[in-house]
Design an enzyme around this catalytic site. Structure first.
Site, PDB file in Angstrom:
ATOM      1  CG  HIS A 184      -1.799  -1.118   1.428  1.00  0.00           C
ATOM      2  ND1 HIS A 184      -2.585  -1.646   0.442  1.00  0.00           N
ATOM      3  CD2 HIS A 184      -2.006  -1.884   2.526  1.00  0.00           C
ATOM      4  CE1 HIS A 184      -3.243  -2.687   0.938  1.00  0.00           C
ATOM      5  NE2 HIS A 184      -2.920  -2.854   2.184  1.00  0.00           N
TER       6      HIS A 184
ATOM      7  CG  ASP B 147      -4.878  -6.114   1.911  1.00  0.00           C
ATOM      8  OD1 ASP B 147      -4.757  -6.644   3.026  1.00  0.00           O
ATOM      9  OD2 ASP B 147      -4.881  -4.880   1.760  1.00  0.00           O
TER      10      ASP B 147
END
Ligand code: ZN
Length: 421
Positions: A243, A294
């Site tokens: 991220h 994720d």
């Protein structure tokens, strides 16, 4: 039977006389929290007009509190079956659910790690287990909140866990290290852990997912997260920045120069309202990147790659963004990017050897040639076009079905009824 047999290589499709059909290397999933598979679809009702990552996290904490090693094993096994059927042949597990819900270690402090290792072994996916160091509840160093207690370690306990797990490493299991985020790991313990790691250990970190976290880092450490990290650690090809959503241009250039990998999780980042990764600038800088599932709201490399491109199209009002000077195909550029970071990010030299065979008989592939095969795979609908998957020479998926699909799903249903009780 198919008459064409082709194999995807770094320079494109090449004729292959194996007779196996159209094959691409297995995709590495660079970022996974296995337990979150069980809450996919359960956080989609508005609780507040201001719902965000931070309110989602409260739901996630409530769910995380219910897991024990048995339920974690069952959920992870279901997830890994889904990954294999989708074409992921290795997974980096960013694992912070270490202890019992009250924060006390299990009788075997590695029990939760072992549940993940066992699920990967049983299903035949390669695992890079990344036990997570999680020490504080914010940049100000505040202690972990009640619901974060089961995530926590001191440095010695954490290094002992890594050492114990490293004894089991092989081609199917690598042990790396994750730092949860800069907000969860103060500077001194970070330095101590990095100094104690073996030279080749992969290191993953959540780096700049939320604007609030960038602002807190600026306020309390005097620099943006990526900027701070590069000032305090020797970031190199062993690092994966998860991220790296909010970057300025200097940070884009610094990551690209370091040869660290950025793990982009487009469907989760969209689901959580994180923001868009500056893909075009990063590709222009020559940066390395890969994808991750994720939060498991999607378990599909096709969907991650597609939405990586679509996000850029929506933001720029243009088409065909992810291309290279030597490759005008978006699908091929994306596939190449996801494959080329796999060895560094997983720390496993064997990951490139696995094979995914596409279903050349599917209607979506009618008239397929090497010129359009990858673009059709990624940009032609939602039917899964993976037919067979071979990991370490063993066929784990045949005809689109994992060898243990039914038994694993039955265990998963039992685990879900406990988790939702
Ligand atoms: Zn994550």
């Amino acid at each position: 039977m198919e008459t064409t047999s082709m194999r995807w290589t770094p320079s494109g499709w090449q004729a292959d006389d194996s007779g196996a059909g159209w094959r691409v290397p297995g995709i590495a999933n660079l970022h996974s929290h296995a337990f979150q598979r069980a809450m996919a679809g359960l956080a989609e009702r508005q609780t507040n007009p201001e719902d965000s990552f931070w309110t989602w996290r409260e739901t996630m904490y409530r769910f995380a509190a219910r897991f024990d090693p048995d339920t974690l094993h069952a959920v992870a096994a279901q997830l890994y079956v889904e990954m294999l059927e989708a074409g992921y042949t290795s997974v980096c597990e960013f694992h912070y659910l270490h202890h019992a819900p009250d924060g006390r270690p299990y009788a075997d402090p590695a029990a939760m790690s072992q549940a993940l290792v066992a699920a990967a072994r049983a299903t035949g996916i390669r695992l890079t287990l990344l036990p997570v160091l999680y020490m504080s509840g914010g940049f100000d160093g505040r202690p972990l909140g009640e619901r974060q207690r089961r995530f926590g370690h001191d440095v010695d306990g954490f290094l002992a866990l890594l050492e114990r797990l490293r004894a089991e490493q092989g081609d199917m299991l690598r042990i790396g290290c994750a730092l949860h985020s800069l907000r969860a790991v103060p500077a001194d313990p970070m330095g101590d852990v990095l100094a104690a790691l073996p030279a080749q250990s992969p290191i993953h970190i959540h780096i700049a997912e939320q604007l609030g976290e960038v602002q807190d880092c600026l306020n309390l450490r005097g620099a943006r997260p990526v900027e701070w990290l590069f000032g305090h650690a020797a970031v190199d090809r062993h690092w994966t920045l998860v991220h790296a959503t909010h970057l300025n241009d200097a940070e884009v250039q610094a990551i690209a120069r370091s040869v660290a990998t950025v793990a982009i999780c487009p469907t989760t980042e969209a689901n959580l309202g994180d923001g868009l990764f500056p893909l075009r600038a990063y590709l222009d800088a020559g940066g390395a990147w890969g994808i991750g599932s994720d939060s498991q709201i999607s378990v599909s490399p096709v969907e991650e790659l597609r939405w990586l491109e679509y996000g850029q199209r929506l933001a720029t009002h243009h088409r065909n963004i992810a291309v290279r000077p030597d490759c005008d195909s978006v699908g091929e550029t994306l596939l190449h990017g996801a494959l080329s970071s796999a060895r560094n990010a997983t720390g496993n030299p064997a990951v490139g050897d696995d094979l995914v065979t596409l279903d050349a008989a599917a209607a979506q592939f009618a008239g397929m040639t090497s010129h359009d095969a990858v673009d059709r795979w990624i940009f032609s609908g939602n039917r899964n076009l993976v037919r067979d998957v071979d990991v370490a020479g063993i066929k784990v998926v045949a005809g689109g079905r994992h060898r243990d699909r039914e038994a694993v799903a039955a265990d998963y249903r039992r685990a879900m009824s406990k988790l939702l009780a």
